[in-house]
Design a protein around this motif. Sequence first.
Motif, short mmCIF file in Angstrom:
data_model
loop_
_atom_site.label_atom_id
_atom_site.label_comp_id
_atom_site.label_asym_id
_atom_site.label_seq_id
_atom_site.Cartn_x
_atom_site.Cartn_y
_atom_site.Cartn_z
N SER A 133 -37.66 -22.77 5.89
CA SER A 133 -37.14 -22.73 4.81
C SER A 133 -38.29 -20.78 4.35
O SER A 133 -39.25 -21.03 4.83
N TYR A 134 -37.31 -20.05 4.30
CA TYR A 134 -38.04 -18.35 4.05
C TYR A 134 -37.21 -17.80 2.60
O TYR A 134 -36.27 -18.33 2.10
N VAL A 194 -32.91 -23.32 9.65
CA VAL A 194 -33.85 -22.49 9.44
C VAL A 194 -32.90 -22.27 8.31
O VAL A 194 -31.92 -21.11 8.01
N THR A 195 -33.36 -21.67 7.10
CA THR A 195 -32.76 -21.84 5.55
C THR A 195 -33.40 -20.78 4.47
O THR A 195 -34.68 -20.61 4.22
N PRO A 196 -32.46 -19.71 4.09
CA PRO A 196 -33.19 -18.75 3.02
C PRO A 196 -32.81 -19.86 2.19
O PRO A 196 -32.18 -20.57 1.80
N GLU A 197 -33.56 -18.94 0.46
CA GLU A 197 -32.81 -19.32 -0.32
C GLU A 197 -32.31 -18.54 -1.20
O GLU A 197 -32.79 -16.90 -1.28
N TYR A 198 -30.87 -18.39 -1.72
CA TYR A 198 -29.95 -17.22 -2.60
C TYR A 198 -30.01 -17.90 -4.00
O TYR A 198 -29.45 -18.36 -4.55
N GLY A 225 -38.44 -19.98 0.25
CA GLY A 225 -36.93 -20.88 0.42
C GLY A 225 -36.95 -21.95 -0.47
O GLY A 225 -35.97 -22.51 -0.05
N THR A 226 -37.98 -22.92 -1.16
CA THR A 226 -37.89 -24.10 -1.44
C THR A 226 -37.06 -24.82 -1.86
O THR A 226 -36.52 -25.74 -2.09
N ARG A 227 -36.67 -23.68 -3.00
CA ARG A 227 -35.70 -23.93 -4.03
C ARG A 227 -34.21 -24.00 -2.97
O ARG A 227 -33.68 -25.42 -3.36
N GLY A 228 -33.87 -23.48 -2.07
CA GLY A 228 -32.83 -23.97 -1.06
C GLY A 228 -32.51 -25.06 -0.75
O GLY A 228 -31.93 -25.53 -0.24
#
Length: 185
Positions: A113-114, A81-85, A120-123
């Motif tokens: 992803s979010y 479960v991952t964000p994008e930063y 969040g897809t780039r993360g």
Amino acid sequence: MTRLMIIVGSVRPGRVGLPIAEWVRDQAIEHGGFDVDFVDLLELGLPFMDEPNHPRLRQYTKQHTIAWSERVDAADAFLLVTPEYNYSSSPALKNAIDFLNQEWWRKPVGFVSYGGVSSGTRGVVALLPVLASLGMIRVGANVELTFGGRQVVDGVFVAQEKESAIIRKELDELQTLAEGLAPLR
């Protein structure tokens, strides 16, 4: 039963990843095919990589690494479960992955992803070469939440039918791949 590790990839204060991951956990339990290990990286508290030896050697010197290795080794599949930063992955998640090497080998991985407009897809894309080099196999179905924080109401993630359908498919794929890949580990 397939051992599924769900990893909350953000440690930021006010993160929406925790309620999203709790929804994922509930869906995995409801699925019925998994023994769920829920890992909140904030609670896990891994420091920035502090092992003197390369992880591929499995010559760990720190108790936190030994415990993390045992936990990851015991898992058959992973849901991150991952964000994008900043157009990339969460540093806490990348650090947790980098602590180990062989423990990830030939295990399936899925994503929830979010983020903002990119969901969040780039993360996720930033993690793909890393996970591929570790021998992980990506599932096809992945939940992508555009402005996922808007679906958190009073600290609880409220899924729409689309996300619920995708997570069911993703869980089925993780279970099937985990069973198929087990002899290759």
